[in-house]
Scaffold this active site. Structure first.
Site: not given
Length: 338
Positions: A92-94
């Site tokens: 989700v982040e990166s």
């Protein structure tokens, strides 16, 4: 009431006992130990599930990028007895991209902004950025998530929202709802748009992973074995020397060691290099035999009239402070012909 139980499927807690060795594929290990209630009845989760189910190519790229790091992250989560759902957070982040950089200056697979990175022990300078270092950033991310989990009384969804939006924003939203006599669970809070879709994104990845057949999705296999070994090198080393001694390409060196900004490690540390597990023994042997003088390759430069340290630094892609340190210069004055 806001309790952790509302977010963790109780029957799945039994799966916590599954030993890490019982699976050949890391995705299946995570799949068996998912703890969060995926709230599949929520529209925002359904929308994200539909997106992931349509994007096999994206999940293939994510799996390729996650391969070097996933075993390490799962091991660290297990050590701390934290939910393995959190191993999906860098998706989700990166999208598990070690060089991901956001407009808000967040960097690395765990997407730390400079200030939060420093707060959780990630050194950042010209040579090195700990926010991209797989070991330093994973330790920092898990420290941060643990502290948020505690701060929000064991509520993982509040903790995750705070990881994305900051503690203050989530606390303010909870206070606002309490005052208005409203529920304070994640789904009832008024949060920034990005945060409102952040938790559903994580739950959607977990849902698709758990039910791959249902969504006609396959997570590319990642073997359940250590991918790298962390080796103490003791002092600065040229990354081209690391590549030659470990039989890796420069791309492979930077994939495992994305924290290094330059051609060499930071002279002041951290003095560790990650090397593929199967190449580590050979690398350690060669490192032991390498004289300190050969760890960094040097070029000699004859100073021309009118040249400054800054110009020389730019030409050789180094820093003024590195030139001063190496040449034992006190000030910025240099003499033509030296």
């Amino acid at each position: 009431p806001d309790t952790n139980v509302a977010e963790i499927n109780v029957e799945q807690e039994l799966n916590q006992q599954v030993a890490i060795q019982d699976h050949q594929d890391l995705w299946f290990l995570i799949q068996d130990e998912l703890q969060f209630n995926r709230n599949i009845n929520q529209r925002s989760v359904q929308d994200k599930v539909a997106w992931f189910a349509r994007n096999q190519d994206y999940l293939d790229r994510v799996a390729d990028r996650a391969q070097p790091y996933l075993y390490h992250i799962i091991s660290k989560l297990k050590e701390r007895n934290m939910p393995l759902d959190l191993a999906l957070l860098p998706i989700v982040e990166s999208a598990y991209h070690p060089f991901a950089y956001s407009p808000s200056r967040a960097s690395g697979i765990w997407q730390f902004i400079p200030a939060t990175g420093k707060r959780f022990g990630m050194k950042q300078n010209w040579w090195y950025d700990g926010r991209r270092d797989i070991i330093a950033a994973t330790d920092g991310a898990l420290d941060y998530l643990e502290s948020l989990h505690k701060r929000f009384n064991g509520n993982w969804f509040h903790a995750l929202a705070a990881y994305n939006a900051g503690e203050g924003n989530v606390e303010k939203a909870i206070r606002r709802n309490k005052k208005a006599g409203k529920k304070t669970d994640f789904w009832s809070l008024r949060l920034p748009r990005e945060t409102r879709s952040y938790v559903p994104s994580l739950l959607a990845v977990a849902e698709v992973l758990k039910n791959q057949t249902k969504y006609n999705i396959i997570f590319k296999s990642i073997p359940n074995q250590p991918h790298f070994e962390s080796i103490d090198i003791g002092s600065q080393i040229d990354l081209a020397t690391v590549a030659a001694m470990s039989n890796m390409t420069m791309d492979e060196v930077y994939t495992l060691n994305p924290g290094f900004n330059r051609w060499a490690t930071d002279p002041k540390g951290p003095h560790r290099i990650l090397v593929p597990y199967d190449k580590a023994a050979d690398f350690k042997q060669k490192l032991a035999a390498l004289p300190t003088s050969e760890r960094v390759s040097w070029k000699q430069h004859k100073i021309v009239q009118g040249e400054s340290l800054a110009q020389i630094a730019r030409r050789y892609q180094t820093s003024v402070s590195a030139l001063k340190e190496t040449n034992r210069l006190k000030g910025n004055n240099i003499r033509a012909g030296s």
